[in-house]
Design a protein around this motif. Structure first.
Motif, mmCIF file in Angstrom:
data_model
loop_
_atom_site.group_PDB
_atom_site.id
_atom_site.type_symbol
_atom_site.label_atom_id
_atom_site.label_comp_id
_atom_site.label_asym_id
_atom_site.label_seq_id
_atom_site.Cartn_x
_atom_site.Cartn_y
_atom_site.Cartn_z
ATOM 1 N N ASP A 189 42.783 34.281 24.352
ATOM 2 C CA ASP A 189 42.164 35.491 24.887
ATOM 3 C C ASP A 189 43.138 36.666 24.823
ATOM 4 O O ASP A 189 42.742 37.788 24.516
ATOM 5 N N ALA A 190 44.414 36.380 25.129
ATOM 6 C CA ALA A 190 45.402 37.458 25.124
ATOM 7 C C ALA A 190 45.575 38.008 23.710
ATOM 8 O O ALA A 190 45.599 39.225 23.506
ATOM 9 N N ILE A 191 45.664 37.114 22.725
ATOM 10 C CA ILE A 191 45.820 37.579 21.344
ATOM 11 C C ILE A 191 44.583 38.376 20.932
ATOM 12 O O ILE A 191 44.679 39.422 20.280
ATOM 13 N N LEU A 192 43.415 37.910 21.360
ATOM 14 C CA LEU A 192 42.172 38.618 21.047
ATOM 15 C C LEU A 192 42.180 40.010 21.672
ATOM 16 O O LEU A 192 41.830 41.001 21.017
ATOM 17 N N ILE A 212 45.256 33.251 12.619
ATOM 18 C CA ILE A 212 44.184 33.939 13.335
ATOM 19 C C ILE A 212 42.812 33.520 12.801
ATOM 20 O O ILE A 212 41.852 33.377 13.547
ATOM 21 N N VAL A 213 42.723 33.267 11.480
ATOM 22 C CA VAL A 213 41.443 32.846 10.909
ATOM 23 C C VAL A 213 41.034 31.482 11.471
ATOM 24 O O VAL A 213 39.896 31.283 11.919
ATOM 25 N N THR A 214 41.986 30.544 11.484
ATOM 26 C CA THR A 214 41.633 29.205 11.948
ATOM 27 C C THR A 214 41.460 29.187 13.463
ATOM 28 O O THR A 214 40.767 28.331 14.004
ATOM 29 N N ILE A 272 36.563 38.277 16.776
ATOM 30 C CA ILE A 272 37.830 38.126 16.042
ATOM 31 C C ILE A 272 37.605 38.382 14.559
ATOM 32 O O ILE A 272 38.333 39.138 13.927
ATOM 33 N N PHE A 273 36.552 37.756 13.996
ATOM 34 C CA PHE A 273 36.290 37.895 12.563
ATOM 35 C C PHE A 273 36.071 39.363 12.193
ATOM 36 O O PHE A 273 36.622 39.857 11.206
#
Lengths: 336, 329
Positions: free
Chosen positions: B250-253, A127-129, B304-305
């Motif tokens: 996008d889905a994972i986000l 997820i980070v990359t 995300i971060f």
């Protein structure tokens, strides 16, 4: 996969590598039987010339995967490097000898930050990359959405420079890729850093208990991958003579595929940089075969790569399952 | 202040803030009008465009909740779109095209599930195979062309209206509502959480983890297929290279924004829907602000971060240390 365990009389750790080599030889034989000019030395060298950036990226990726991680940001970081280089050299008229170390440092820092986040805050590498991939690609578009042609004499010279005799020669990019691969083999097998990488891949917990610097090494591994991506970006700037935000779309997938086909286990700890080199050559030779055939369409490359990935992953599972269980942490329920 | 602790609190706040920002920048943003026999406005447009993402994210939520991941959904969207387009071109039969596209996408999901459950591969690698090969397969189906669909009834899926609302949004709403019922009326939701928390313990407790996990991947593939139908119908064509590009990300986000833990075991379907709406609103905001749409990627990365760090216990611990230090000085 403990040392000394054997399969068909071969050290178990070497089985995937042997499979990869066999596959490569089989493909060369198939090509040689099907097409007359296939065995020309230049056909082989072209594999390095046309896949130089992939090889460099895949070498960095090998270290990341050896620790049990993954780096999805390399393709975008490569594109960002071509954009920064092209815009600084062509638009801002900076000296290339200043720009080159600058972008290499940029890639290294970019990777190091990702590695730091992964290690310090126990975030998933995936997820980070992934976020890093968005950041790098986004900055590409911010610089320019159009392609920037590179006309600086230094890059032109590098692009057309050939090292070799007569009709057999390699490009500057291929030379850089080969040097990178050799340096990486040394790094993996003859340095303390390399041994720590393998130890972390085997079991991060044990490595920490042994007093190895797990955190610092993880940061360095991702920094190295970022450095490789930037170096590959410079190679691509020379190869394409342009900086473009759409360069190297999906390259991270090709690099992961090359590493896996090269026999590195995705669970970490087992694998060789040399295998990755062969993996890249196999991807290259699939493309070459498709081109030599002439009637096959380019998308067959992707399908064949997918099939190879499938075959290699399944056989990896087969090898893993036959190996004696070493510790419970490696059971299927282990967190990603 | 118990509502502050509710898992949907922060996604709701984010969405409301985004909408408020839009309303300030563009006073007509929240207006909804009745035009040509259906509702019309920016909010309706967001609902319509968020539908495919919401469907895929719903499938992804369940897969992630059971400790999995499916990064092949974008490729499955392309395969489903290509299948539908080619069947319509050959037969002009809408029912057949939809059935074929859904069957193919279901098959893709079963393939992923079989690799994860049957072979025992890491989910990211198992689905990587289809992600790499899938676009090649889609191009094989379309013959490398961008197929244009000249069949008016097909347009309805992505552009039609039902009861005044976009059909795609109604469809997505209905599917997700049914799924919500299924997860809460039957013990399925509990089983999925159990598998996510500890697969071994779940199996010992008598949860049939393997068939359930397999069907979650199958469902995720199916949802990608429905999204493929909506997307290709919306643009009246099937583009093997670009349909569903980066949709998996996008889905994972969306799933992460909705408060579902990436480590499995904890999920919120409603949160995922909010996540999908946030992403689509963000996209619309960026368009309406006149910022180059490419900047969207940087915003998404920032999101995300932030979410990722807030979910990390280590980060929260260091924040807490920082807070106590500033208080004591």
């Amino acid at each position: 996969v403990s040392a000394g365990a054997t399969l068909f009389g071969l050290d178990r750790r070497l089985v995937p590598l042997a499979g990869t080599l066999l596959l490569f030889v089989a493909m060369v034989i198939f090509g040689a039987l099907s097409y007359r000019s296939f065995l020309a030395p230049q056909v082989f060298l072209n594999l390095f010339i046309d896949n130089a950036f992939l090889l460099i990226v895949a070498v960095g990726m090998t270290f990341v995967i050896l620790t049990g991680g993954i780096d999805l940001s390399v393709g975008s970081l490569l594109a960002l490097t071509t954009m920064v280089t092209a815009s600084l050299v062509e638009k801002a008229h900076w000296d290339p000898w200043l720009v080159i170390p600058l972008v290499l440092a940029m890639g290294t820092v970019f990777g190091a930050v990702q590695g730091f986040l992964i290690h310090r805050y126990r975030l998933q590498p995936f997820i980070v990359t992934l976020a890093g991939m968005f950041v790098a690609r986004g900055f590409c578009y911010l610089i320019d959405t159009e392609s920037i042609p590179v006309t600086h004499p230094l890059f032109q010279q590098l692009a057309y420079a050939r090292l070799g005799a007569g009709r057999v020669a390699i490009s500057s990019g291929a030379l850089i890729a080969m040097v990178t691969a050799v340096a990486a083999v040394w790094l993996a097998h003859s340095t303390r850093f390399g041994r720590t990488v393998y130890a972390i891949g085997g079991s991060a917990k044990s490595a920490a208990l042994m007093g190895l610097p797990v955190g610092a090494t993880l940061t360095r591994v991702y920094a190295f991958s970022g450095f490789c991506a930037a170096l590959a970006g410079l190679t691509m700037t020379v190869y394409m003579l342009s900086g473009y935000s759409l360069h190297a779309m999906g390259l991270e997938l090709d690099a992961i595929a090359a590493v896996v086909i090269g026999g590195t286990l995705l669970t970490g700890g087992v694998g060789y940089v040399a295998g990755t080199v062969v993996g890249v050559l196999i991807l290259g030779i699939i493309q070459t075969l498709v081109i030599f055939n002439g009637t096959l369409s380019s998308w067959w490359t992707r399908i064949v790569v997918g099939i190879l990935l499938f075959v290699f992953c399944v056989s990896q599972k087969f090898i893993e399952n036959r190996a004696p269980r070493r510790d419970e942490n490696r059971a299927p329920g282990r967190a990603k | 202040m118990s509502f502050l602790k509710h898992s949907l609190f922060w996604p709701c706040v984010t969405l409301v803030l985004l909408l408020a920002l839009n309303a300030i920048m563009n006073p007509g943003f929240l207006a909804i009008a009745w035009r040509d026999g259906h509702l019309y406005g920016n909010l309706i447009d967001i609902l319509n465009r968020a539908a495919p993402l919401a469907l895929v994210s719903a499938g992804m939520t369940l897969v992630i909740a059971a400790r999995g991941l499916d990064i092949s959904v974008g490729a499955v969207v392309a395969i489903a779109a290509a299948t539908a387009a080619i069947v319509i071109g050959a037969s002009s039969n809408l029912g057949l095209a939809i059935a074929a596209a859904l069957a193919v996408s279901l098959l893709c999901g079963v393939w992923n599930g079989a690799l994860v459950v049957g072979v025992g591969m890491q989910p990211i690698i198992a689905t990587l195979i289809l992600m790499v090969a899938g676009r090649g397969v889609a191009q094989l189906i379309t013959g490398g062309q961008i197929l244009t669909v000249y069949y008016a009834p097909y347009d309805f899926i992505g552009n039609g209206f039902l009861l005044g609302l976009p059909f795609a949004a109604v469809l997505a709403g209905a599917v997700i509502a049914l799924l919500h019922l299924l997860l809460n009326v039957t013990p399925l939701g509990l089983f999925i959480r159990a598998i996510g928390v500890n697969p071994v313990a779940a199996r010992i407790a008598g949860v049939r983890a393997k068939p359930i996990t397999l069907s979650l991947y199958a469902f995720c593939g199916l949802m990608a297929g429905v999204a493929g139908l909506i997307i290709s119908s919306n643009v009246k064509s099937a583009d093997a290279n670009n349909a569903g590009q980066l949709l998996e990300l996008d889905a994972i986000l969306a799933v992460t924004l909705g408060g579902t833990a990436l480590t499995g075991g904890r999920f919120s379907l409603a949160g995922t829907v909010l996540g999908a709406l946030i992403i689509q609103t963000l996209t619309s905001t960026i368009y309406s602000l006149g910022v180059p749409p490419e900047v969207n990627l940087v915003f998404k990365a920032a999101l995300i971060f932030i979410v990722m760090l807030l979910q990390s216990p280590e980060f929260r611990a260091s924040l807490r240390r920082l807070a106590t230090r500033t208080e004591s000085t």
